[in-house]
Scaffold this motif. Structure first.
Motif, PDB file in Angstrom:
ATOM      1  N   GLN A   9       0.841  -1.204  -0.028  1.00  0.00           N
ATOM      2  CA  GLN A   9      -0.015  -0.147  -0.029  1.00  0.00           C
ATOM      3  C   GLN A   9       1.011   1.227   0.062  1.00  0.00           C
ATOM      4  O   GLN A   9       1.014   1.829   0.962  1.00  0.00           O
ATOM      5  N   PRO A  10       1.174   1.709  -1.183  1.00  0.00           N
ATOM      6  CA  PRO A  10       2.290   2.925  -1.371  1.00  0.00           C
ATOM      7  C   PRO A  10       1.653   4.202  -0.777  1.00  0.00           C
ATOM      8  O   PRO A  10       2.039   5.011  -0.309  1.00  0.00           O
ATOM      9  N   GLY A  11       0.319   4.339  -1.034  1.00  0.00           N
ATOM     10  CA  GLY A  11      -0.366   5.342  -0.690  1.00  0.00           C
ATOM     11  C   GLY A  11      -0.525   5.829   0.829  1.00  0.00           C
ATOM     12  O   GLY A  11      -0.331   6.741   1.520  1.00  0.00           O
ATOM     13  N   LEU A  12      -0.733   4.436   1.676  1.00  0.00           N
ATOM     14  CA  LEU A  12      -0.771   4.518   2.972  1.00  0.00           C
ATOM     15  C   LEU A  12       0.581   4.819   3.480  1.00  0.00           C
ATOM     16  O   LEU A  12       0.848   5.556   4.439  1.00  0.00           O
ATOM     17  N   GLY A  62      -6.766  -4.278   9.521  1.00  0.00           N
ATOM     18  CA  GLY A  62      -7.220  -5.446  10.357  1.00  0.00           C
ATOM     19  C   GLY A  62      -5.848  -5.603  11.104  1.00  0.00           C
ATOM     20  O   GLY A  62      -5.760  -6.673  11.447  1.00  0.00           O
ATOM     21  N   GLY A  63      -5.016  -4.558  11.333  1.00  0.00           N
ATOM     22  CA  GLY A  63      -3.855  -5.078  12.041  1.00  0.00           C
ATOM     23  C   GLY A  63      -2.687  -3.945  12.042  1.00  0.00           C
ATOM     24  O   GLY A  63      -3.157  -2.720  11.494  1.00  0.00           O
ATOM     25  N   TRP A  64      -1.568  -4.232  12.446  1.00  0.00           N
ATOM     26  CA  TRP A  64      -0.433  -3.353  12.379  1.00  0.00           C
ATOM     27  C   TRP A  64      -0.043  -3.065  11.099  1.00  0.00           C
ATOM     28  O   TRP A  64       0.179  -4.053  10.412  1.00  0.00           O
ATOM     29  N   PRO A  65       0.222  -1.913  10.766  1.00  0.00           N
ATOM     30  CA  PRO A  65       0.895  -1.724   9.164  1.00  0.00           C
ATOM     31  C   PRO A  65       2.116  -1.638   9.216  1.00  0.00           C
ATOM     32  O   PRO A  65       3.051  -1.016   9.306  1.00  0.00           O
ATOM     33  N   GLY A  66       2.632  -3.223   9.171  1.00  0.00           N
ATOM     34  CA  GLY A  66       3.983  -3.458   8.970  1.00  0.00           C
ATOM     35  C   GLY A  66       4.864  -3.347   7.746  1.00  0.00           C
ATOM     36  O   GLY A  66       4.452  -3.020   6.713  1.00  0.00           O
ATOM     37  N   HIS A  67       6.057  -3.995   7.997  1.00  0.00           N
ATOM     38  CA  HIS A  67       6.816  -3.771   6.921  1.00  0.00           C
ATOM     39  C   HIS A  67       6.512  -4.173   5.221  1.00  0.00           C
ATOM     40  O   HIS A  67       6.486  -3.278   4.648  1.00  0.00           O
ATOM     41  N   SER A  68       5.709  -5.341   5.196  1.00  0.00           N
ATOM     42  CA  SER A  68       5.175  -5.649   3.920  1.00  0.00           C
ATOM     43  C   SER A  68       4.076  -4.705   3.314  1.00  0.00           C
ATOM     44  O   SER A  68       3.952  -4.754   2.278  1.00  0.00           O
ATOM     45  N   VAL A  70       3.707  -1.505   4.432  1.00  0.00           N
ATOM     46  CA  VAL A  70       3.909   0.044   4.082  1.00  0.00           C
ATOM     47  C   VAL A  70       5.296   0.407   3.869  1.00  0.00           C
ATOM     48  O   VAL A  70       5.695   1.459   3.766  1.00  0.00           O
ATOM     49  N   GLY A  71       6.357  -0.724   4.098  1.00  0.00           N
ATOM     50  CA  GLY A  71       7.439  -0.678   3.920  1.00  0.00           C
ATOM     51  C   GLY A  71       8.222  -0.228   5.364  1.00  0.00           C
ATOM     52  O   GLY A  71       7.400   0.061   6.281  1.00  0.00           O
ATOM     53  N   LYS A  72       9.389  -0.508   5.484  1.00  0.00           N
ATOM     54  CA  LYS A  72      10.081  -0.410   6.795  1.00  0.00           C
ATOM     55  C   LYS A  72      10.012   1.050   7.304  1.00  0.00           C
ATOM     56  O   LYS A  72       9.644   1.321   8.495  1.00  0.00           O
ATOM     57  N   GLU A  73      10.267   2.155   6.567  1.00  0.00           N
ATOM     58  CA  GLU A  73      10.269   3.408   7.040  1.00  0.00           C
ATOM     59  C   GLU A  73       8.941   4.075   7.414  1.00  0.00           C
ATOM     60  O   GLU A  73       8.784   4.464   8.441  1.00  0.00           O
TER      61      GLU A  73
END
Length: 187
Positions: A9-12, A62-68, A70-73
């Motif tokens: 999700q690059p927009g997120l 539905g949970g934590w916006p994690g690395h896969s 939204v990306g690490k940064e």
């Protein structure tokens, strides 16, 4: 396949990065390493807005916006928003972040910092020695109480944090020229 460099999700991700930059800017932290005095009024406004946004993001994801996702940064941005939110949201995020760490979607360092923040707000001793508070006389920041201080550096190392003495120097440098009006010092 999504990766931390190519999130689902690059927009997120862009929203979280924008919110993280605004958060740091209000706290006087600049990309060029020059720090300015924090804008406490702006911080309060941004923190409330960012907390509502993180609640929405967690619901939508539905949970934590994690690395896969939204990306690490950008995932770091979500964690930073959680750090600066109210205790209710921090408790929610602590649970979600614990699961995300187990799935390698967040870092152990993030979990350690949020764990200490929650414990501090609950009035309990912290585990990793990451949280500071204003002294009773209002003149300096002091380390919040720590469980089993003799083994602090061992616990810090277990989650990827460096020695506490080095962290303490950084915190003291960061807070040396800041009017102490907040309860905690933020790295």
């Amino acid at each position: 396949m999504p990766t931390p460099d190519h999130p689902q999700q690059p927009g997120l991700a862009a929203e979280l990065l924008r919110r993280m930059a605004a958060d740091q800017h209000a706290r006087g932290i600049r990309e060029d390493s020059n720090h300015l005095p924090p804008d406490y009024e702006r911080m309060r406004t941004l923190d409330a807005d960012n907390a509502e946004a993180l609640r929405r993001i967690i619901r939508e994801c539905g949970g934590w916006p994690g690395h896969s996702l939204v990306g690490k940064e950008a995932a770091e941005g979500a964690w930073l928003i959680a750090q600066h939110s109210d205790l209710d949201l921090q408790l929610t995020c602590l649970d979600l972040l614990t699961r995300a760490v187990d799935q390698e979607e967040a870092t152990r360092e993030q979990l350690a910092l949020l764990t200490d923040r929650v414990l501090m707000w609950q009035g309990k001793p912290q585990i990793y020695g990451t949280q500071y508070h204003l002294s009773h006389d209002g003149r300096e920041y002091q380390l919040w109480d720590v469980v089993d201080p003799e083994h602090l550096d061992r616990r810090r190392a277990s989650v990827g944090l460096g020695p506490h003495a080095e962290y303490d120097v950084i915190i003291r440098q960061m807070t040396a020229n800041v009017a102490p009006t907040e309860r905690t010092a933020e790295p």
